[in-house]
Design a protein around this motif. Sequence first.
Motif, PDB file in Angstrom:
ATOM      1  N   LEU A  31       0.841  -1.203   0.000  1.00 17.70           N
ATOM      2  CA  LEU A  31       0.000   0.000   0.000  1.00 17.70           C
ATOM      3  C   LEU A  31       0.872   1.247   0.000  1.00 17.70           C
ATOM      4  CD1 LEU A  31      -2.718  -0.956   2.661  1.00 17.70           C
ATOM      5  CD2 LEU A  31      -2.791  -1.283   0.171  1.00 17.70           C
ATOM      6  N   GLU A  32       0.342   2.317  -0.562  1.00 18.69           N
ATOM      7  CA  GLU A  32       0.996   3.617  -0.529  1.00 18.69           C
ATOM      8  C   GLU A  32       0.130   4.565   0.298  1.00 18.69           C
ATOM      9  OE1 GLU A  32       0.304   2.195  -3.739  1.00 18.69           O
ATOM     10  OE2 GLU A  32       2.245   1.197  -3.682  1.00 18.69           O
ATOM     11  N   LYS A  33       0.622   5.794   0.435  1.00 17.31           N
ATOM     12  CA  LYS A  33      -0.118   6.816   1.181  1.00 17.31           C
ATOM     13  C   LYS A  33      -1.551   6.901   0.655  1.00 17.31           C
ATOM     14  CE  LYS A  33       0.049  11.659   2.432  1.00 17.31           C
ATOM     15  NZ  LYS A  33       0.734  12.934   2.278  1.00 17.31           N
ATOM     16  N   ASN A  34      -2.515   6.980   1.544  1.00 17.04           N
ATOM     17  CA  ASN A  34      -3.949   7.092   1.255  1.00 17.04           C
ATOM     18  C   ASN A  34      -4.583   5.811   0.725  1.00 17.04           C
ATOM     19  OD1 ASN A  34      -4.039   9.818   2.102  1.00 17.04           O
ATOM     20  ND2 ASN A  34      -3.283  10.467   0.103  1.00 17.04           N
ATOM     21  N   ASP A  35      -3.849   4.685   0.686  1.00 15.43           N
ATOM     22  CA  ASP A  35      -4.438   3.385   0.367  1.00 15.43           C
ATOM     23  C   ASP A  35      -4.821   2.714   1.680  1.00 15.43           C
ATOM     24  OD1 ASP A  35      -3.829   3.803  -2.309  1.00 15.43           O
ATOM     25  OD2 ASP A  35      -1.987   2.612  -2.231  1.00 15.43           O
ATOM     26  N   HIS A  36      -5.991   2.101   1.713  1.00 14.96           N
ATOM     27  CA  HIS A  36      -6.474   1.472   2.949  1.00 14.96           C
ATOM     28  C   HIS A  36      -7.188   0.168   2.638  1.00 14.96           C
ATOM     29  CE1 HIS A  36      -5.703   5.082   5.375  1.00 14.96           C
ATOM     30  NE2 HIS A  36      -6.122   5.755   4.302  1.00 14.96           N
TER      31      HIS A  36
ATOM     32  N   HIS B  77      -3.369   0.059   6.788  1.00 21.20           N
ATOM     33  CA  HIS B  77      -2.957   1.132   5.882  1.00 21.20           C
ATOM     34  C   HIS B  77      -1.455   1.071   5.660  1.00 21.20           C
ATOM     35  CE1 HIS B  77      -1.686   3.156   9.561  1.00 21.20           C
ATOM     36  NE2 HIS B  77      -2.853   2.815  10.049  1.00 21.20           N
ATOM     37  N   ASN B  78      -0.944   1.960   4.832  1.00 25.49           N
ATOM     38  CA  ASN B  78       0.478   2.019   4.567  1.00 25.49           C
ATOM     39  C   ASN B  78       1.237   2.156   5.889  1.00 25.49           C
ATOM     40  OD1 ASN B  78       2.896   2.234   3.118  1.00 25.49           O
ATOM     41  ND2 ASN B  78       2.760   4.462   3.043  1.00 25.49           N
TER      42      ASN B  78
ATOM     43  N   PHE C  89     -15.332  -6.793   3.209  1.00 24.59           N
ATOM     44  CA  PHE C  89     -13.950  -6.355   3.086  1.00 24.59           C
ATOM     45  C   PHE C  89     -13.933  -5.313   1.985  1.00 24.59           C
ATOM     46  CE2 PHE C  89     -13.306 -10.748   4.667  1.00 24.59           C
ATOM     47  CZ  PHE C  89     -12.560 -10.459   5.798  1.00 24.59           C
ATOM     48  N   ARG C  90     -13.124  -4.249   2.188  1.00 22.14           N
ATOM     49  CA  ARG C  90     -13.100  -3.162   1.207  1.00 22.14           C
ATOM     50  C   ARG C  90     -11.662  -2.687   1.019  1.00 22.14           C
ATOM     51  NH1 ARG C  90     -14.106   2.593   1.900  1.00 22.14           N
ATOM     52  NH2 ARG C  90     -14.469   2.171   4.115  1.00 22.14           N
ATOM     53  N   ALA C  91     -11.249  -2.553  -0.229  1.00 19.45           N
ATOM     54  CA  ALA C  91      -9.918  -2.070  -0.576  1.00 19.45           C
ATOM     55  C   ALA C  91     -10.038  -0.735  -1.304  1.00 19.45           C
ATOM     56  CB  ALA C  91      -9.211  -3.079  -1.473  1.00 19.45           C
ATOM     57  N   THR C  92      -9.187   0.221  -0.946  1.00 19.00           N
ATOM     58  CA  THR C  92      -9.217   1.537  -1.591  1.00 19.00           C
ATOM     59  C   THR C  92      -7.860   1.883  -2.206  1.00 19.00           C
ATOM     60  OG1 THR C  92      -8.667   2.714   0.446  1.00 19.00           O
ATOM     61  CG2 THR C  92     -11.018   2.357  -0.014  1.00 19.00           C
ATOM     62  N   GLY C  93      -7.184   0.875  -2.789  1.00 12.00           N
ATOM     63  CA  GLY C  93      -5.898   1.110  -3.432  1.00 12.00           C
ATOM     64  C   GLY C  93      -6.058   1.829  -4.756  1.00 12.00           C
TER      65      GLY C  93
ATOM     66  N   TYR D  36      -2.687  -4.667  -2.466  1.00 17.27           N
ATOM     67  CA  TYR D  36      -3.452  -5.870  -2.137  1.00 17.27           C
ATOM     68  C   TYR D  36      -3.984  -5.819  -0.712  1.00 17.27           C
ATOM     69  CZ  TYR D  36      -1.416  -7.965  -6.315  1.00 17.27           C
ATOM     70  OH  TYR D  36      -1.042  -8.233  -7.610  1.00 17.27           O
ATOM     71  N   CYS D  37      -5.231  -6.257  -0.559  1.00 19.87           N
ATOM     72  CA  CYS D  37      -5.856  -6.462   0.752  1.00 19.87           C
ATOM     73  C   CYS D  37      -6.284  -7.930   0.804  1.00 19.87           C
ATOM     74  CB  CYS D  37      -7.084  -5.572   0.935  1.00 19.87           C
ATOM     75  SG  CYS D  37      -6.733  -3.801   0.821  1.00 19.87           S
TER      76      CYS D  37
END
Length: 188
Positions: free
Chosen positions: A90-95, A115-116, A143-147, A153-154
């Motif tokens: 993950l990078e910044k702002n990915d959750h 998160h990152n 489950f929710r990914a915001t990449g 990957y979540c």
Amino acid sequence: SRGTTTPRKLFFAVALLVPLSTMADVIHHDGFEDGDANGWILNGNIVVNGIQSIGQYSLRHKKSGTSLLPVPSTDFTDVSITMNLAATSLEKNDHCYAEVSTNGGSSWTTVVEVHNGNDNGTFFSNTVSPAGADDNANLQIRFRATGRNNGDYCWGDEVTVSGTPGGVVTEPDISLGGSGAFGDVEIN
């Protein structure tokens, strides 16, 4: 010595007094060990995968996506939800989120968030008992990914919803008052 009770004997005697009906039953469990996500509503690039998992398999979310499962808790009280979640790259702002809804998906409560910075593939676990989860036909988990990148990957795994059978007992909605005479009653 005769007549004394050891702590072990006392514990066993007390354990026998606890009714079995107060123990929680599993309403739903999914560890994805059967290699599929039957019953889950998948939106996005989501597959059952064995790269990161607690057992053999988990539910992988690539980039962004949502996997949702309705889990009615009708006729159960003391409902609890346990969810496990991991992330990689993950990078910044990915959750990544593991969430529960008690109102059919109108709003969500976070069970686990990754998160990152804690995205090293370690599974994080949490158990919640949200208000409104008991005896609820509209209970849902997701489950929710915001990449934002294809390498985000979540990994959702080992979901358990449990509760005590019996449903919510409510007081009657009516009350009666008054008196009456029944005369003589003879019991033979």
